[in-house]
Design an enzyme around this catalytic site. Structure first.
Site, PDB file in Angstrom:
ATOM      1  N   GLU A  94     -21.707   0.190 -19.687  1.00  0.00           N
ATOM      2  CA  GLU A  94     -21.442   1.635 -19.592  1.00  0.00           C
ATOM      3  C   GLU A  94     -19.993   1.899 -19.208  1.00  0.00           C
ATOM      4  O   GLU A  94     -19.487   1.330 -18.220  1.00  0.00           O
ATOM      5  CB  GLU A  94     -22.397   2.264 -18.559  1.00  0.00           C
ATOM      6  CG  GLU A  94     -22.146   3.769 -18.395  1.00  0.00           C
ATOM      7  CD  GLU A  94     -23.260   4.521 -17.692  1.00  0.00           C
ATOM      8  OE1 GLU A  94     -24.308   3.920 -17.366  1.00  0.00           O
ATOM      9  OE2 GLU A  94     -23.064   5.741 -17.476  1.00  0.00           O
TER      10      GLU A  94
ATOM     11  N   GLU B  64     -29.235  -2.374 -12.292  1.00  0.00           N
ATOM     12  CA  GLU B  64     -27.768  -2.295 -12.320  1.00  0.00           C
ATOM     13  C   GLU B  64     -27.123  -3.399 -11.491  1.00  0.00           C
ATOM     14  O   GLU B  64     -27.607  -3.731 -10.406  1.00  0.00           O
ATOM     15  CB  GLU B  64     -27.311  -0.933 -11.757  1.00  0.00           C
ATOM     16  CG  GLU B  64     -27.780   0.249 -12.579  1.00  0.00           C
ATOM     17  CD  GLU B  64     -27.259   1.588 -12.035  1.00  0.00           C
ATOM     18  OE1 GLU B  64     -26.440   1.594 -11.082  1.00  0.00           O
ATOM     19  OE2 GLU B  64     -27.682   2.630 -12.569  1.00  0.00           O
TER      20      GLU B  64
HETATM   21  O1  KIV Z   1     -30.603   6.102 -16.708  1.00  0.00           O
HETATM   22  C1  KIV Z   1     -30.079   6.053 -17.826  1.00  0.00           C
HETATM   23  O2  KIV Z   1     -30.250   6.940 -18.667  1.00  0.00           O
HETATM   24  C2  KIV Z   1     -29.224   4.911 -18.127  1.00  0.00           C
HETATM   25  C3  KIV Z   1     -28.461   4.954 -19.409  1.00  0.00           C
HETATM   26  C4  KIV Z   1     -27.292   5.847 -19.263  1.00  0.00           C
HETATM   27  C5  KIV Z   1     -28.077   3.604 -19.872  1.00  0.00           C
HETATM   28  O3  KIV Z   1     -29.143   3.989 -17.363  1.00  0.00           O
END
Ligand code: KIV
Length: 279
Positions: free
Chosen positions: A187, A120
């Site tokens: 997201e 991220e």
């Molecule tokens: O951890 C997860 O499921 C994610 C998705 C929401 C993209 O990062």
């Protein structure tokens, strides 16, 4: 005899974008689900740190450890023949130092047998992205709502609504592409911001709560299949109610046991090899 499906590679996703073919991605956490979703032709399996919420029962993804992601990644790759398996790097597994990030991502590839990792953030992780790519580890970026920043963001709210925030996100997306990311999750951002990013980048964007213009979409499988009854995000679409089916099946089983209908006696007579095999 049916031809074995060819394994999807990072390059195939870029090709899909070039051809205008959408990419279907779901989170997967175990081998059984991997086998089923491989049969369904899902392109990318994400062993997401969302497992902290839907598997482990935490309120956020923050308690998820590298060992937990590794454990589930090993299970998923055992059950996968075709899909590209991407392992999520959990909180604090890539933010402390670059060497630690490389070692942790390396374990997900070497031991977990994932084909890529996801992490991220934008500017703060550019060096890590570059170094992972240099080490031969494909990286999927993740911008917009960053669940590992839930406290800093004061909750799970839509990001990049203000023009200045949107501009910063678009710039971060360009930087991640330059750093070598092969794809980008977007997201919870406005659809027009996701559209701009998708048009500007040559790498595919995968949206979740980011409108229809992305090159692909991802959902948490437990939301999509009706297995998560706790906190389903408003943008998730439920494609089945497996949760209710499981409750009904478990009730039927319990009733059979209580009424003496299961197991049936004839399957347990002492005939040769009776009960020795699994279906
Ligand atoms: O951890 C997860 O499921 C994610 C998705 C929401 C993209 O990062």
């Amino acid at each position: 005899m049916a031809e074995a499906a060819r394994q999807i590679r990072v390059r195939d996703l870029k090709e899909k974008k070039r051809r205008g073919e959408k990419i279907a991605m779901l989170t997967v956490y175990d081998a059984t689900m991997a086998r089923l979703l491989d049969r369904a032709g899902i392109d990318v399996f994400l062993v997401g740190d969302s497992l902290g919420m839907v598997i482990q029962g935490h309120e956020t993804t923050l308690p998820v450890t590298l060992e937990a992601i590794l454990h589930h990644t090993e299970a998923v790759t055992r059950g996968t023949k075709r899909a590209l398996v991407v392992a999520d790097m959990p909180f604090l597994s890539y933010q402390v130092t670059v060497p630690e990030a490389i070692r942790n991502a390396g374990r997900l590839i070497q031991q977990g047998r994932a084909a890529a990792v996801k992490l991220e953030g934008g500017r703060p992780v550019l060096e890590v992205v570059e170094r992972l790519v240099d080490a031969g580890i494909p990286v999927m970026g993740h911008l917009g709502l960053l669940p590992q920043h839930v406290h800093e963001l004061s909750g799970y709210r839509m990001q990049a609504r203000e023009p200045r925030e949107a501009e910063r996100l678009i710039e971060d997306a360009r930087m991640l592409e330059t750093a070598g990311a092969f794809s980008l999750v977007l997201e919870s951002i406005p659809a027009d911001v996701a559209k701009t990013v998708t048009e500007e980048l040559s790498i595919p964007t995968i949206g979740i709560g980011a409108g229809p213009h992305c090159d692909g979409q991802v959902l948490v499988s437990y939301d999509a299949f009706g297995l998560n009854v706790e906190s389903v995000p408003p943008f998730a679409k439920q494609y089945a109610d497996l949760g209710e089916l499981m409750v009904a099946a478990a009730r039927a089983y319990a009733e059979d046991v209580r009424q003496g209908r299961f197991p049936a006696l004839e399957r347990h007579l002492s005939t040769p090899a009776a009960g020795d095999t699994r279906k």
